[in-house]
Design an enzyme around this catalytic site. Sequence first.
Site, mmCIF file in Angstrom:
data_model
loop_
_atom_site.group_PDB
_atom_site.id
_atom_site.type_symbol
_atom_site.label_atom_id
_atom_site.label_comp_id
_atom_site.label_asym_id
_atom_site.label_seq_id
_atom_site.Cartn_x
_atom_site.Cartn_y
_atom_site.Cartn_z
ATOM 1 N N ASP A 136 0.854 -1.181 0.000
ATOM 2 C CA ASP A 136 0.000 0.000 0.000
ATOM 3 C C ASP A 136 0.892 1.234 0.000
ATOM 4 O O ASP A 136 1.654 1.455 0.933
ATOM 5 C CB ASP A 136 -0.906 -0.022 1.240
ATOM 6 N N ARG A 191 -0.290 4.426 -0.286
ATOM 7 C CA ARG A 191 -1.062 5.638 0.008
ATOM 8 C C ARG A 191 -0.488 6.435 1.183
ATOM 9 O O ARG A 191 0.077 5.864 2.106
ATOM 10 C CB ARG A 191 -2.525 5.276 0.298
#
Length: 195
Positions: free
Chosen positions: A126, A128
């Site tokens: 991930d 983000r």
Amino acid sequence: MKIKKVAETKLPTPWGEFIMIGFEELKNGKDHLALILGNIKKNNSVLSRIHSECLTGDALFSLRCDCGFQLKYALKKIKKEGNGILLYHRQEGRNIGLLNKIKAYSLQDKGLDTVEANHKLGFADDERDFSLCADMFKLINVFKIRLLTNNPKKIKILTKYGITVTERLPLITGLNSKNKKYLNIKKKKMGHLFT
């Protein structure tokens, strides 16, 4: 602050008339949105959703993920509550971008799971940056939220950056035969909670 508030307007939707606020990242000019419904009081814990952009799920109705289902569910929940905030976090494909997401889908078609596909393309599970979301909340004077999420990472990062999450509300919707494996991998490898 990594982000600045740029513009504000009204946005009528099937779920009510929202105030839409546009934000811009200072380092790269990338834009993000906040949708606010109703009267948000500074000291209240506000029903909120951080929704990461998913063109395939949000606009093209993909069954490979649960994103579009989650977006609609969150907007319905905010409408039912009478007020709330949806942050539209424009970091497509867990921030690998749309074209890399298509490449990852292709690798998944060949048998890799979503995490393995990201790794094969040279990305982390991930990518983000949820600290941007903490900044967005601060810029609209919201410091306490009740968060619609299955992702404990969001809570951890928001807390680290000064946003108090008073309650986690599960967001379980959209399970189907096309995304069952994907959701299972999110649970097993990424620690998402489905209760």
